[in-house]
Motif scaffolding. Structure first.
Motif, short mmCIF file in Angstrom:
data_model
loop_
_atom_site.label_atom_id
_atom_site.label_comp_id
_atom_site.label_asym_id
_atom_site.label_seq_id
_atom_site.Cartn_x
_atom_site.Cartn_y
_atom_site.Cartn_z
N LYS A 299 2.27 61.10 99.79
CA LYS A 299 2.12 59.65 99.95
C LYS A 299 3.20 58.91 99.17
CE LYS A 299 -2.73 59.60 100.99
NZ LYS A 299 -4.01 59.87 100.37
N GLY A 300 3.40 57.65 99.51
CA GLY A 300 4.33 56.80 98.76
C GLY A 300 5.78 57.03 99.12
N LEU A 301 6.04 57.63 100.28
CA LEU A 301 7.42 57.86 100.72
C LEU A 301 7.57 57.37 102.16
CD1 LEU A 301 7.92 61.48 99.29
CD2 LEU A 301 9.11 59.42 98.52
N PRO A 302 7.53 56.04 102.36
CA PRO A 302 7.66 55.54 103.73
C PRO A 302 8.99 55.95 104.35
CG PRO A 302 7.90 53.76 102.12
CD PRO A 302 7.45 54.97 101.36
N GLY A 303 8.97 56.31 105.63
CA GLY A 303 10.21 56.72 106.30
C GLY A 303 10.62 58.14 105.96
N ALA A 304 9.70 58.89 105.33
CA ALA A 304 10.00 60.31 105.00
C ALA A 304 8.81 61.16 105.42
CB ALA A 304 10.23 60.48 103.51
N THR A 305 9.10 62.41 105.74
CA THR A 305 8.02 63.37 105.99
C THR A 305 8.22 64.50 104.99
OG1 THR A 305 8.13 62.77 108.32
CG2 THR A 305 6.85 64.73 107.78
N VAL A 306 7.39 64.49 103.96
CA VAL A 306 7.54 65.43 102.84
C VAL A 306 6.18 66.07 102.55
CG1 VAL A 306 8.13 65.66 100.39
CG2 VAL A 306 9.40 64.06 101.82
N PHE A 307 6.17 67.40 102.49
CA PHE A 307 4.94 68.12 102.13
C PHE A 307 5.22 68.85 100.82
CE2 PHE A 307 5.22 67.90 106.74
CZ PHE A 307 3.99 67.34 107.06
N TYR A 308 4.21 68.90 99.97
CA TYR A 308 4.37 69.61 98.70
C TYR A 308 3.11 70.39 98.39
CZ TYR A 308 4.81 70.64 93.80
OH TYR A 308 4.87 71.31 92.61
N GLN A 309 3.27 71.69 98.13
CA GLN A 309 2.13 72.51 97.70
C GLN A 309 2.47 73.11 96.34
OE1 GLN A 309 0.67 75.33 100.60
NE2 GLN A 309 -0.76 76.21 99.12
N HIS A 310 1.64 72.79 95.34
CA HIS A 310 1.96 73.15 93.96
C HIS A 310 1.88 74.66 93.72
CE1 HIS A 310 2.82 71.88 89.93
NE2 HIS A 310 1.84 72.62 89.47
N GLU A 311 0.88 75.32 94.34
CA GLU A 311 0.74 76.78 94.15
C GLU A 311 0.88 77.48 95.49
OE1 GLU A 311 -2.92 77.44 92.08
OE2 GLU A 311 -2.23 76.25 90.38
N GLU B 255 10.04 52.82 97.13
CA GLU B 255 10.27 52.78 95.68
C GLU B 255 10.56 54.19 95.19
OE1 GLU B 255 10.48 50.10 94.02
OE2 GLU B 255 9.56 48.68 95.42
N VAL B 256 11.30 54.29 94.07
CA VAL B 256 11.61 55.60 93.49
C VAL B 256 10.32 56.37 93.24
CG1 VAL B 256 12.55 56.76 91.45
CG2 VAL B 256 13.71 54.75 92.38
N LYS B 257 10.33 57.67 93.59
CA LYS B 257 9.13 58.49 93.37
C LYS B 257 9.56 59.77 92.68
CE LYS B 257 5.12 60.41 95.70
NZ LYS B 257 3.98 59.67 95.22
N ARG B 258 8.80 60.18 91.67
CA ARG B 258 9.13 61.42 90.95
C ARG B 258 7.88 62.26 90.75
NH1 ARG B 258 12.00 60.42 85.75
NH2 ARG B 258 12.78 58.52 86.69
N TRP B 259 8.06 63.57 90.78
CA TRP B 259 6.97 64.45 90.42
C TRP B 259 7.57 65.77 89.94
CZ3 TRP B 259 8.33 63.50 95.48
CH2 TRP B 259 8.48 64.59 96.35
N VAL B 260 6.69 66.66 89.45
CA VAL B 260 7.17 67.92 88.87
C VAL B 260 7.02 69.04 89.89
CG1 VAL B 260 6.69 69.65 87.08
CG2 VAL B 260 6.67 67.21 86.51
N LEU B 261 8.09 69.81 90.08
CA LEU B 261 8.04 70.97 90.98
C LEU B 261 7.61 72.18 90.14
CD1 LEU B 261 11.40 70.44 92.94
CD2 LEU B 261 9.11 69.68 93.59
N GLY B 262 6.43 72.73 90.46
CA GLY B 262 5.89 73.82 89.65
C GLY B 262 6.47 75.18 90.01
N ASN B 263 6.20 76.17 89.15
CA ASN B 263 6.60 77.57 89.39
C ASN B 263 5.78 78.10 90.57
OD1 ASN B 263 7.48 80.21 89.06
ND2 ASN B 263 6.18 80.63 87.27
N GLY B 264 6.45 78.49 91.66
CA GLY B 264 5.72 78.98 92.84
C GLY B 264 5.37 77.88 93.83
#
Ligand SMILES: O=C(O)CCC(=O)C(=O)O
Length: 197
Positions: A2-14, A148-157
């Motif tokens: 969420k929070g990324l209009p105009g983007a298609t981004v998926f993130y899975q932490h584990e 707006e700028v969005k940041r998060w942490v990319l985990g191990n794996g």
């Protein structure tokens, strides 16, 4: 994501378990194909802080990033075959190319940039690093109103997938984090490669 209009981004932490991620990290540091790429800016060569290695599924394919050719290797070593198979089977998407980035500690970074438009699946191994997405500006205006700028942490794996119009509308970076002493490797799987050598 969420929070990324105009983007298609998926993130899975584990996406993969920690033991496997740690084992793959250690084994990948032993590849013999790592090198530091040189980018040319305003006619001057700049050696990048990170090491990269790149493999293609077919020897007739090549790869370019930010307009620069990347040294490609063929065939994939067995470990990379295994990792790519794992990612492809879980996503249901085939890939023709992988670019590995090795950030040996937090002083190593990649600046704000956009990639090519194909699906990019990026597997992170090792140290957690911050990932920042910035709205792309064109003629002083954001391409997507309200971004707006969005940041998060990319985990191990973890696994990050960018597709659709993401690269049209957003830039991304892994900034320096000088306190981080451990290394991180990202494997960026792409469908790429439509230029012949
Ligand atoms: O290491 C990462 O997660 C990002 C890599 C990246 O942006 C690239 O290779 O273009």
């Amino acid at each position: 994501m969420k929070g990324l209009p105009g983007a298609t981004v998926f993130y899975q932490h584990e996406f993969i378990d920690e033991d496997t991620a740690n084992r793959w990290y250690t084994q990948l540091t032993e590849l013999e194909t790592w090198y530091r790429p040189t980018l040319s800016m305003c006619g001057k060569p700049y050696v990048q802080s990170r090491y990269i290695a790149s493999y293609v599924k077919s020897p007739s394919l090549n790869a370019r990033y930010s307009g620069h050719s990347v040294k490609v290797n063929h065939p994939y070593p067995p470990l990379l075959e295994e990792i790519q198979r794992t990612v492809s089977e879980r996503l249901g998407v085939g890939f023709e190319h992988v670019l590995l980035n090795w950030y040996q500690d937090g002083s190593v970074h990649i600046g704000k940039h956009r990639d090519s438009k194909e699906v990019i699946a990026s597997l992170s191994l090792g140290a957690k690093r911050t990932f920042i997405m910035h709205p792309y500006m064109s003629n002083g205006e954001k391409k997507v109103v309200g971004a707006e700028v969005k940041r998060w942490v990319l985990g191990n794996g973890s696994l990050l997938v960018m597709q659709g119009d993401t690269q049209e509308n957003w830039k991304h970076e892994i900034p320096k984090e000088p306190k981080i002493e451990e290394g991180r490797i990202s494997l960026n799987f792409r469908q790429l490669v439509h230029q012949k050598r």
